[in-house]
Write a protein that holds these residues in place. Structure first.
Motif, mmCIF file in Angstrom:
data_model
loop_
_atom_site.group_PDB
_atom_site.id
_atom_site.type_symbol
_atom_site.label_atom_id
_atom_site.label_comp_id
_atom_site.label_asym_id
_atom_site.label_seq_id
_atom_site.Cartn_x
_atom_site.Cartn_y
_atom_site.Cartn_z
ATOM 1 N N ILE A 88 15.664 1.215 -19.530
ATOM 2 C CA ILE A 88 15.116 1.737 -18.311
ATOM 3 C C ILE A 88 16.359 2.625 -17.561
ATOM 4 C CG2 ILE A 88 13.819 1.405 -15.982
ATOM 5 C CD1 ILE A 88 12.209 0.864 -18.353
ATOM 6 N N LEU A 89 17.629 1.944 -17.350
ATOM 7 C CA LEU A 89 18.652 2.697 -16.633
ATOM 8 C C LEU A 89 19.122 3.712 -17.364
ATOM 9 C CD1 LEU A 89 20.816 -0.307 -15.656
ATOM 10 C CD2 LEU A 89 19.322 1.159 -14.034
ATOM 11 N N LEU A 90 19.045 3.774 -18.718
ATOM 12 C CA LEU A 90 19.321 5.228 -19.501
ATOM 13 C C LEU A 90 18.182 6.271 -19.185
ATOM 14 C CD1 LEU A 90 20.274 3.830 -22.894
ATOM 15 C CD2 LEU A 90 21.489 5.407 -21.503
ATOM 16 N N VAL A 91 17.102 5.844 -19.272
ATOM 17 C CA VAL A 91 16.114 6.777 -18.924
ATOM 18 C C VAL A 91 16.054 7.501 -17.331
ATOM 19 C CG1 VAL A 91 13.603 7.087 -18.505
ATOM 20 C CG2 VAL A 91 14.315 5.755 -20.533
ATOM 21 N N VAL A 92 16.507 6.464 -16.472
ATOM 22 C CA VAL A 92 16.638 6.846 -14.921
ATOM 23 C C VAL A 92 17.782 8.079 -15.154
ATOM 24 C CG1 VAL A 92 17.109 6.162 -12.752
ATOM 25 C CG2 VAL A 92 15.671 5.053 -14.070
ATOM 26 N N MET A 93 18.781 7.583 -15.689
ATOM 27 C CA MET A 93 20.110 8.673 -15.925
ATOM 28 C C MET A 93 19.635 9.944 -16.514
ATOM 29 S SD MET A 93 23.227 6.279 -17.015
ATOM 30 C CE MET A 93 24.155 7.330 -17.581
ATOM 31 N N GLY A 118 22.509 15.748 -22.898
ATOM 32 C CA GLY A 118 23.297 15.742 -23.830
ATOM 33 C C GLY A 118 23.619 14.504 -24.267
ATOM 34 N N LEU A 119 24.374 13.768 -23.457
ATOM 35 C CA LEU A 119 24.956 12.738 -23.695
ATOM 36 C C LEU A 119 24.186 11.381 -23.409
ATOM 37 C CD1 LEU A 119 27.946 11.336 -24.192
ATOM 38 C CD2 LEU A 119 27.717 10.904 -21.490
ATOM 39 N N VAL A 120 23.043 11.440 -22.729
ATOM 40 C CA VAL A 120 22.300 10.211 -22.337
ATOM 41 C C VAL A 120 21.195 10.445 -23.511
ATOM 42 C CG1 VAL A 120 20.493 9.129 -21.051
ATOM 43 C CG2 VAL A 120 22.645 10.229 -19.983
ATOM 44 N N SER A 121 20.855 11.462 -23.950
ATOM 45 C CA SER A 121 19.938 11.638 -25.203
ATOM 46 C C SER A 121 20.426 10.965 -26.510
ATOM 47 C CB SER A 121 19.379 13.106 -25.228
ATOM 48 O OG SER A 121 20.590 13.932 -25.954
ATOM 49 N N TYR A 122 21.816 11.350 -26.786
ATOM 50 C CA TYR A 122 22.325 10.565 -27.684
ATOM 51 C C TYR A 122 22.186 9.088 -27.756
ATOM 52 C CZ TYR A 122 25.952 9.223 -31.046
ATOM 53 O OH TYR A 122 26.799 8.491 -31.968
ATOM 54 N N CYS A 123 22.655 8.700 -26.416
ATOM 55 C CA CYS A 123 22.424 7.107 -26.381
ATOM 56 C C CYS A 123 20.848 6.506 -26.574
ATOM 57 C CB CYS A 123 22.997 6.841 -25.228
ATOM 58 S SG CYS A 123 24.503 7.039 -24.744
ATOM 59 N N LEU A 124 19.830 7.574 -26.191
ATOM 60 C CA LEU A 124 18.456 7.044 -26.366
ATOM 61 C C LEU A 124 18.239 7.140 -27.836
ATOM 62 C CD1 LEU A 124 17.004 8.438 -23.127
ATOM 63 C CD2 LEU A 124 17.194 6.140 -23.846
ATOM 64 N N VAL A 125 18.610 8.071 -28.435
ATOM 65 C CA VAL A 125 18.209 8.560 -30.121
ATOM 66 C C VAL A 125 18.646 7.417 -30.778
ATOM 67 C CG1 VAL A 125 18.251 10.380 -31.849
ATOM 68 C CG2 VAL A 125 17.806 11.081 -29.749
ATOM 69 N N ILE A 126 19.936 7.077 -30.610
ATOM 70 C CA ILE A 126 20.406 5.861 -31.330
ATOM 71 C C ILE A 126 20.147 4.526 -31.003
ATOM 72 C CG2 ILE A 126 22.336 7.345 -32.211
ATOM 73 C CD1 ILE A 126 24.215 5.583 -30.363
ATOM 74 N N TYR A 127 19.175 4.397 -29.857
ATOM 75 C CA TYR A 127 18.847 3.151 -29.413
ATOM 76 C C TYR A 127 18.303 2.159 -30.514
ATOM 77 C CZ TYR A 127 16.958 0.042 -26.050
ATOM 78 O OH TYR A 127 16.622 -1.230 -25.492
ATOM 79 N N TYR A 128 17.684 2.324 -31.439
ATOM 80 C CA TYR A 128 17.495 1.491 -32.653
ATOM 81 C C TYR A 128 18.514 1.721 -33.352
ATOM 82 C CZ TYR A 128 12.575 1.130 -30.658
ATOM 83 O OH TYR A 128 11.443 0.708 -29.858
ATOM 84 N N GLN A 129 19.456 0.775 -33.604
ATOM 85 C CA GLN A 129 20.659 0.829 -34.277
ATOM 86 C C GLN A 129 20.286 0.830 -35.840
ATOM 87 O OE1 GLN A 129 23.792 -1.113 -32.336
ATOM 88 N NE2 GLN A 129 23.265 -0.091 -30.258
ATOM 89 N N ASN A 130 20.125 2.058 -36.455
ATOM 90 C CA ASN A 130 20.329 2.004 -37.907
ATOM 91 C C ASN A 130 20.934 3.394 -38.263
ATOM 92 O OD1 ASN A 130 18.050 3.976 -37.974
ATOM 93 N ND2 ASN A 130 16.745 2.233 -37.368
ATOM 94 N N VAL A 131 21.155 3.423 -39.664
ATOM 95 C CA VAL A 131 21.890 4.937 -40.285
ATOM 96 C C VAL A 131 20.825 5.932 -40.077
ATOM 97 C CG1 VAL A 131 22.432 5.994 -42.302
ATOM 98 C CG2 VAL A 131 22.678 3.481 -42.353
ATOM 99 N N LYS A 132 19.529 5.814 -40.226
ATOM 100 C CA LYS A 132 18.486 6.896 -39.765
ATOM 101 C C LYS A 132 18.839 7.558 -38.187
ATOM 102 C CE LYS A 132 14.106 8.667 -40.142
ATOM 103 N NZ LYS A 132 12.639 8.189 -40.047
ATOM 104 N N SER A 133 18.758 6.408 -37.335
ATOM 105 C CA SER A 133 19.115 6.983 -36.112
ATOM 106 C C SER A 133 20.568 7.389 -35.516
ATOM 107 C CB SER A 133 18.781 5.612 -35.205
ATOM 108 O OG SER A 133 17.829 5.172 -35.103
ATOM 109 N N PHE A 134 21.665 6.844 -36.297
ATOM 110 C CA PHE A 134 22.864 7.406 -35.965
ATOM 111 C C PHE A 134 22.899 8.885 -36.702
ATOM 112 C CE2 PHE A 134 24.687 2.832 -36.445
ATOM 113 C CZ PHE A 134 24.375 2.614 -35.123
ATOM 114 N N ASN A 135 22.244 9.292 -37.903
ATOM 115 C CA ASN A 135 22.404 10.544 -38.296
ATOM 116 C C ASN A 135 21.562 11.433 -37.578
ATOM 117 O OD1 ASN A 135 23.783 9.838 -40.647
ATOM 118 N ND2 ASN A 135 22.058 9.522 -42.031
ATOM 119 N N ALA A 136 20.623 11.102 -37.192
ATOM 120 C CA ALA A 136 19.790 11.911 -35.999
ATOM 121 C C ALA A 136 20.376 12.244 -34.764
ATOM 122 C CB ALA A 136 18.279 11.245 -35.730
ATOM 123 N N GLY A 137 21.011 10.881 -34.130
ATOM 124 C CA GLY A 137 21.602 11.195 -32.925
ATOM 125 C C GLY A 137 22.850 12.197 -32.832
#
Length: 571
Positions: A88-93, A118-137
């Motif tokens: 929630i705090l990431l979304v608010v940021m 850009g920075l917060v979107s990276y944190c949100l895209v890799i929120y579910y931490q797996n290889v696919k999310s890291f690549n997408a982020g």
């Protein structure tokens, strides 16, 4: 009291407040600059400037309203997540970064909001931490870095005017070379943020983020930042730049509409529809009407946010399955969600008299009045037809077709918090188009077109529905003809091979060269003959060890050799 409820109430209150402020500013035609001088060094003063006008207030109210609904919706969607407060705090940021970008008439403060997104979107895209999310982020972050660098270069060039407050110089310096160059840089930045060709591949990849984030990103924050920046900068764009932008935006609109017809991932189809609408906004902005682009930006934000919320509810109930081929007959099990989903789809298609119709129809008719060339005219109508086609295909697969999911399932409409969050948006999805139309355009817009051109939108919508129906019924019979179709559809589903070009195509050779560099330079001959090839040294040492272990034998042997040598010399 839960953190979600606190932020929901705060954001909703500020949203209502800013909406009424925007009405006041619109009626009185007010613009307020707030300057805060936070540093004076010798004769240079550093000033933080805030621009408040009807446009910034209206956009802020929409962003805050959508984000409040998304946060309320997240309470149930992210239920059971250990780090809900952090989410929630990431979304608010994320929302605060967007606020900073909206109220900035200064390139420095715009960069703060821009980079924050850009920075917060990276944190949100890799929120579910797996290889696919890291690549997408990583793909998302690096694609957006190109735009950030363009803004940094624009900041450096802006110094030639003596201030970073671009708003003062837009109209005055329009024909100046430096201002034109800054315009090119700003357009490049906007193209990366709004995922225009050739930077389109990060947008579907960013679907790795949780669905509430997708709802926020694709409606009113990250992807619309580029369009909003161009709306602010539109006075400084030269004619050639506008032609270039129009060509790229219309091509993006066509490409994404085409690709969405061959996609099977529910979230990716909606993401590609966002890309299509962004192309529409950019192209109408390039045709010279920034108010219409802003109008479509606002109406699109509402129905796209709700569309993602409905998709999230469906995915949530289908046990995180996103493939539309497994869905079907959801109308029976999730009637309210499907009703919302259908209304949003109709609004996206531009069906009369939903919110999307007011902006979309106006844009198309405005384009029809300004004859530019046949390419633009045809591609606009084809793109509208493709929008209807993939929307109808999506509805057919998920709501009407056969139910292909597991026999043992729990598909039902039990999530009342999610439904409440969605219900908060549905009223605006239906009525916001006409409301905004009356608010933003004081004089009625009179458009005079021949009957066929006037009915063209409706004709294309009907043709698009027929195409979508045929595509949804299409089954492959495996022969040579279907193989060709399979190759074509895989090429289209891969977004004209754009993800390959922007990942493997770009980073394979630099990484390969980096490997050679580390081998030769970084881990050079000392490392090679030392740490890497210790075997050679051990061989030498074992040979020397023979001498040290057998020193008496060797001593006597050398003595005998010496005696033999002396005897030979005597003769």
């Amino acid at each position: 009291m839960k953190i979600t409820n606190i932020y929901f109430k705060i954001l909703l209150f500020i949203s209502i407040l800013t909406f009424f402020l925007s009405l006041k500013f619109m009626i009185k035609d007010l613009t307020i600059f707030i300057e805060y001088e936070f540093l004076i060094l010798n004769s240079s003063s550093m000033v933080m400037i805030i621009l408040l006008d009807w446009m910034s207030f209206l956009f802020m109210s929409f962003v805050l309203f959508i984000s409040s609904m998304v946060i309320y919706y997240s309470e149930e969607y992210m239920h059971g997540d250990m780090y809900l407060n952090r989410f929630i705090l990431l979304v608010v940021m994320f929302v605060l970064s967007m606020m900073l970008l909206i109220i900035s008439p200064n390139l420095i403060s715009i960069l703060l909001g821009w980079d924050g997104l850009g920075l917060v979107s990276y944190c949100l895209v890799i929120y579910y931490q797996n290889v696919k999310s890291f690549n997408a982020g990583m793909l998302t972050a690096l694609s957006n870095r190109i735009g950030d660098v363009a803004i940094l270069m624009a900041i450096a060039w802006m110094l030639n005017f003596g201030s970073w407050n671009y708003i003062y110089y837009l109209d005055l310096m329009k024909n100046d070379f430096i201002m034109q160059f800054i315009g090119y840089l700003v357009v490049l930045a906007a193209m990366t943020k709004s995922a225009q060709i050739p930077f389109s591949s990060w947008l579907p990849a960013a679907m790795a983020a949780p669905t509430p984030v997708s709802s926020l990103v694709h409606s009113s924050t990250l992807v619309t930042a580029g369009v909003y920046l161009l709306i602010r900068f539109n006075f400084a764009l030269s004619d050639y730049l506008m032609y270039l932008l129009l060509f790229i935006a219309s091509l993006t609109m066509f490409m994404s509409g085409l690709v969405a017809n061959f996609e099977y991932d529910l979230k990716k189809i909606i993401a590609l529809s966002t890309l299509s609408q962004l192309g529409l906004m950019m192209s109408i902005l390039a045709l010279g009407d920034y108010k219409l682009a802003f109008f479509h930006l606002l109406t699109h934000a509402l129905f796209k946010a709700l569309l993602f919320m409905c998709a999230g509810n469906i995915i949530h109930n289908m046990g995180n399955c996103q493939d539309i081929r497994f869905m079907g007959s959801l109308m029976k099990m999730m009637p309210l969600t499907c009703a919302f989903f259908n209304i949003c789809n109709f609004s996206l298609c531009g069906l009369p008299f939903l919110s999307g119709f007011y902006s979309k129809d106006l844009i198309v008719e405005f384009m029809s009045m300004n004859y530019l060339n046949i390419f633009i005219y045809i591609i606009f109508y084809i793109s509208i037809g493709l929008t209807v086609s993939y929307s109808f295909r999506l509805s057919y697969y998920s709501l009407v077709g056969n139910f292909n999911f597991l026999s043992l399932n729990n598909v039902s409409e039990s999530g009342f918090i999610m439904l409440k969050g969605m219900s908060g948006l549905i009223f605006f999805v239906v009525f916001s188009g006409s409301m905004l139309g009356w608010m933003m355009f004081f004089e009625p817009i009179f458009i005079c077109l021949p009957l066929l051109m006037k009915m063209m939108t409706l004709i294309v919508i009907i043709l698009g529905m027929c195409l979508g129906y045929e595509l949804s019924k299409f089954k492959l019979n495996y022969n040579l003809k279907s193989l060709k179709f399979l190759i074509l559809s895989s090429f289209l589903a891969m977004m004209w091979n754009m993800p390959i070009i922007s990942t493997l195509g770009i980073n394979f050779y630099p990484l390969f060269l980096g490997k050679i560099y580390t081998k030769i330079f970084d881990q050079g001959w000392l490392e090679y003959y030392g740490g890497k090839n210790l075997k050679i040294l051990t061989n030498y040492s074992s040979f020397i060890q023979i001498f040290s272990l057998n020193h008496l034998k060797i001593y006597f042997m050398l003595m005998i050799l010496w005696v033999v040598f002396l005897v030979l010399n005597m003769f």
